[in-house]
Scaffold this motif. Structure first.
Motif, PDB file in Angstrom:
ATOM      1  N   ALA A 280       2.511   6.627  -6.501  1.00 14.56           N
ATOM      2  CA  ALA A 280       1.893   6.925  -7.793  1.00 14.56           C
ATOM      3  C   ALA A 280       0.811   7.989  -7.667  1.00 14.56           C
ATOM      4  CB  ALA A 280       1.305   5.654  -8.397  1.00 14.56           C
ATOM      5  N   TYR A 281       0.308   8.203  -6.446  1.00 11.34           N
ATOM      6  CA  TYR A 281      -0.798   9.138  -6.258  1.00 11.34           C
ATOM      7  C   TYR A 281      -0.424  10.360  -5.439  1.00 11.34           C
ATOM      8  CZ  TYR A 281      -3.383   5.287  -8.204  1.00 11.34           C
ATOM      9  OH  TYR A 281      -3.811   4.291  -9.053  1.00 11.34           O
ATOM     10  N   CYS A 282       0.537  10.234  -4.543  1.00 13.79           N
ATOM     11  CA  CYS A 282       0.893  11.411  -3.725  1.00 13.79           C
ATOM     12  C   CYS A 282       2.395  11.700  -3.744  1.00 13.79           C
ATOM     13  CB  CYS A 282       0.396  11.231  -2.291  1.00 13.79           C
ATOM     14  SG  CYS A 282       0.961   9.738  -1.455  1.00 13.79           S
ATOM     15  N   GLY A 283       3.142  11.008  -4.602  1.00 10.73           N
ATOM     16  CA  GLY A 283       4.549  11.323  -4.792  1.00 10.73           C
ATOM     17  C   GLY A 283       5.504  10.512  -3.930  1.00 10.73           C
ATOM     18  N   PHE A 284       6.756  10.451  -4.373  1.00 13.49           N
ATOM     19  CA  PHE A 284       7.786   9.717  -3.644  1.00 13.49           C
ATOM     20  C   PHE A 284       8.008  10.227  -2.223  1.00 13.49           C
ATOM     21  CE2 PHE A 284       9.453   8.036  -7.757  1.00 13.49           C
ATOM     22  CZ  PHE A 284       9.514   6.708  -7.386  1.00 13.49           C
ATOM     23  N   PRO A 285       8.055  11.558  -1.982  1.00  5.43           N
ATOM     24  CA  PRO A 285       8.346  12.021  -0.621  1.00  5.43           C
ATOM     25  C   PRO A 285       7.394  11.455   0.422  1.00  5.43           C
ATOM     26  CG  PRO A 285       8.590  13.830  -2.160  1.00  5.43           C
ATOM     27  CD  PRO A 285       7.987  12.703  -2.931  1.00  5.43           C
ATOM     28  N   ARG A 286       6.097  11.514   0.168  1.00  2.58           N
ATOM     29  CA  ARG A 286       5.150  11.028   1.169  1.00  2.58           C
ATOM     30  C   ARG A 286       5.130   9.512   1.249  1.00  2.58           C
ATOM     31  NH1 ARG A 286       0.357  15.646   1.471  1.00  2.58           N
ATOM     32  NH2 ARG A 286       1.803  17.153   2.388  1.00  2.58           N
ATOM     33  N   SER A 287       5.356   8.859   0.130  1.00  2.00           N
ATOM     34  CA  SER A 287       5.460   7.402   0.162  1.00  2.00           C
ATOM     35  C   SER A 287       6.669   6.978   0.989  1.00  2.00           C
ATOM     36  CB  SER A 287       5.583   6.857  -1.265  1.00  2.00           C
ATOM     37  OG  SER A 287       5.812   5.464  -1.259  1.00  2.00           O
ATOM     38  N   LEU A 288       7.807   7.614   0.771  1.00  2.43           N
ATOM     39  CA  LEU A 288       9.020   7.286   1.517  1.00  2.43           C
ATOM     40  C   LEU A 288       8.859   7.604   3.001  1.00  2.43           C
ATOM     41  CD1 LEU A 288      11.668   8.578  -1.033  1.00  2.43           C
ATOM     42  CD2 LEU A 288      11.320   6.194  -0.348  1.00  2.43           C
ATOM     43  N   ASN A 289       8.215   8.739   3.311  1.00  5.56           N
ATOM     44  CA  ASN A 289       7.959   9.067   4.716  1.00  5.56           C
ATOM     45  C   ASN A 289       7.067   8.016   5.366  1.00  5.56           C
ATOM     46  OD1 ASN A 289       9.496  11.368   4.573  1.00  5.56           O
ATOM     47  ND2 ASN A 289       7.759  12.764   4.323  1.00  5.56           N
ATOM     48  N   GLY A 290       6.089   7.539   4.607  1.00  4.43           N
ATOM     49  CA  GLY A 290       5.216   6.487   5.116  1.00  4.43           C
ATOM     50  C   GLY A 290       5.967   5.198   5.385  1.00  4.43           C
ATOM     51  N   ILE A 291       6.854   4.838   4.465  1.00  5.16           N
ATOM     52  CA  ILE A 291       7.650   3.614   4.635  1.00  5.16           C
ATOM     53  C   ILE A 291       8.572   3.733   5.840  1.00  5.16           C
ATOM     54  CG2 ILE A 291       9.478   2.217   3.577  1.00  5.16           C
ATOM     55  CD1 ILE A 291       8.120   2.855   0.849  1.00  5.16           C
ATOM     56  N   ASN A 292       9.209   4.893   5.991  1.00  7.01           N
ATOM     57  CA  ASN A 292      10.094   5.094   7.146  1.00  7.01           C
ATOM     58  C   ASN A 292       9.318   5.052   8.460  1.00  7.01           C
ATOM     59  OD1 ASN A 292      12.467   5.336   5.642  1.00  7.01           O
ATOM     60  ND2 ASN A 292      12.184   7.530   5.334  1.00  7.01           N
ATOM     61  N   THR A 293       8.116   5.611   8.443  1.00  4.38           N
ATOM     62  CA  THR A 293       7.259   5.547   9.642  1.00  4.38           C
ATOM     63  C   THR A 293       6.904   4.103   9.956  1.00  4.38           C
ATOM     64  OG1 THR A 293       6.338   7.741   9.163  1.00  4.38           O
ATOM     65  CG2 THR A 293       5.078   6.320  10.656  1.00  4.38           C
ATOM     66  N   PHE A 294       6.608   3.330   8.919  1.00  9.11           N
ATOM     67  CA  PHE A 294       6.262   1.919   9.110  1.00  9.11           C
ATOM     68  C   PHE A 294       7.442   1.144   9.688  1.00  9.11           C
ATOM     69  CE2 PHE A 294       4.892  -2.265   6.944  1.00  9.11           C
ATOM     70  CZ  PHE A 294       4.142  -2.632   8.058  1.00  9.11           C
ATOM     71  N   MET A 295       8.635   1.447   9.233  1.00  7.82           N
ATOM     72  CA  MET A 295       9.831   0.784   9.770  1.00  7.82           C
ATOM     73  C   MET A 295       9.959   1.040  11.270  1.00  7.82           C
ATOM     74  SD  MET A 295      12.507   1.645   6.659  1.00  7.82           S
ATOM     75  CE  MET A 295      13.944   1.128   7.584  1.00  7.82           C
ATOM     76  N   SER A 296       9.711   2.282  11.677  1.00 11.60           N
ATOM     77  CA  SER A 296       9.827   2.603  13.107  1.00 11.60           C
ATOM     78  C   SER A 296       8.734   1.914  13.913  1.00 11.60           C
ATOM     79  CB  SER A 296       9.772   4.119  13.315  1.00 11.60           C
ATOM     80  OG  SER A 296       8.494   4.636  13.025  1.00 11.60           O
TER      81      SER A 296
ATOM     82  N   VAL B 266       0.842  -1.205   0.000  1.00 10.30           N
ATOM     83  CA  VAL B 266       0.000   0.000   0.000  1.00 10.30           C
ATOM     84  C   VAL B 266       0.875   1.252   0.000  1.00 10.30           C
ATOM     85  CG1 VAL B 266      -1.630   1.377   1.352  1.00 10.30           C
ATOM     86  CG2 VAL B 266      -1.990  -1.091   1.111  1.00 10.30           C
ATOM     87  N   LEU B 267       1.891   1.270   0.847  1.00 13.81           N
ATOM     88  CA  LEU B 267       2.758   2.448   0.964  1.00 13.81           C
ATOM     89  C   LEU B 267       3.560   2.681  -0.308  1.00 13.81           C
ATOM     90  CD1 LEU B 267       4.008   1.872   4.625  1.00 13.81           C
ATOM     91  CD2 LEU B 267       2.309   3.530   3.850  1.00 13.81           C
ATOM     92  N   VAL B 268       3.996   1.610  -0.948  1.00 13.76           N
ATOM     93  CA  VAL B 268       4.711   1.753  -2.220  1.00 13.76           C
ATOM     94  C   VAL B 268       3.772   2.290  -3.293  1.00 13.76           C
ATOM     95  CG1 VAL B 268       5.802   0.468  -4.107  1.00 13.76           C
ATOM     96  CG2 VAL B 268       6.470   0.010  -1.739  1.00 13.76           C
TER      97      VAL B 268
END
Length: 242
Positions: free
Chosen positions: A81-97, A75-77
């Motif tokens: 496609a819809y809100c851009g790499f920055p927010r997707s990457l921030n979401g992934i980093n949040t998920f890692m934490s 889902v985060l990846v």
């Protein structure tokens, strides 16, 4: 004796009434999104909005509801496609934490399966064209794609081929994520309308779509939900006329 018979009859009546009430309530309970699907709504919405604090809560809730690590990652990846790499990457980093915190608490989350390899002997554009046509219900063309053919290639080859072609998240889940993200972004009603239609094309019901909007209202914001309701009502009306 008469009192005993009357009491027995009353008990039987109440039991029948109770069973009837439960049976009538069940369709309502099961007609909306399940807990995992509701988890996708909030994860996608808060990723799109860049609200990482509330995303953290949504990620925990999604895992607790039974979403696997790989389903949430998918889902985060897809969100890029819809809100851009920055927010997707921030979401992934949040998920890692979130996963690190849960591991420290002794919580073991189910990893889930990886996506299968894309079909051999078929380009991403070929696969994506098939997927897009299947989701929309007809081949997609128009002046936008004639004016900018590159965007047509990217949509078909990358979004619908490389991303939607991955099979570790079903189409219904992907559409729930997409609709939730678009509704939360605002200013993209044309795309939101298209994906409400696609969501129904892949089997999501009117009740599920309305439940999605209810989740947005209670968890994300009334403004986002009111706009989504307006778009959804127009989609339902249009589909009813066909």
């Amino acid at each position: 004796m008469k009192k005993k018979i009357a009491a027995m009859l009353t008990g039987i009546f109440l039991a029948i009434f109770s069973m009837t009430a439960v049976s009538q309530a069940q369709p309502t309970i099961h007609s909306g999104l399940n807990a995992k699907q509701q988890g996708i709504v909030t994860i996608a919405a808060f990723t799109a909005k860049g609200d990482l604090e509330r995303l953290k809560t949504a990620l925990n809730e999604g895992l607790d509801a039974g979403l696997t690590v790989n389903e949430i990652k998918e889902v985060l990846v897809q969100m890029y496609a819809y809100c851009g790499f920055p927010r997707s990457l921030n979401g992934i980093n949040t998920f890692m934490s979130v996963l690190e915190e849960r591991k420290a608490k002794g919580i073991t989350d189910e990893l889930g399966r990886e996506a299968s390899p894309l079909p051999a002997g078929k380009s991403s554009i070929e696969l994506g064209t098939e997927v897009q046509t299947s989701l929309v219900g007809a081949p997609v063309s128009g002046p936008t794609y004639t004016f900018a053919p590159a965007i047509d290639q990217f949509l078909k080859g990358h979004l619908f081929g490389d991303i939607f072609g991955r099979d570790n998240l079903d189409y219904q889940s992907r559409e729930i994520a997409t609709i939730s993200a678009l509704a939360s972004l605002g200013g993209v009603n044309n795309q939101l309308r298209s994906h409400f239609n696609v969501g129904m094309n892949v089997g999501l019901t009117e009740a599920q779509m309305k439940n999605l909007v209810t989740v947005l209202e209670t968890r994300v914001g009334k403004q986002e939900a009111d706009n989504a309701t307006d778009v959804l009502n127009k989609v339902i009306e249009s589909r009813t006329r066909k």
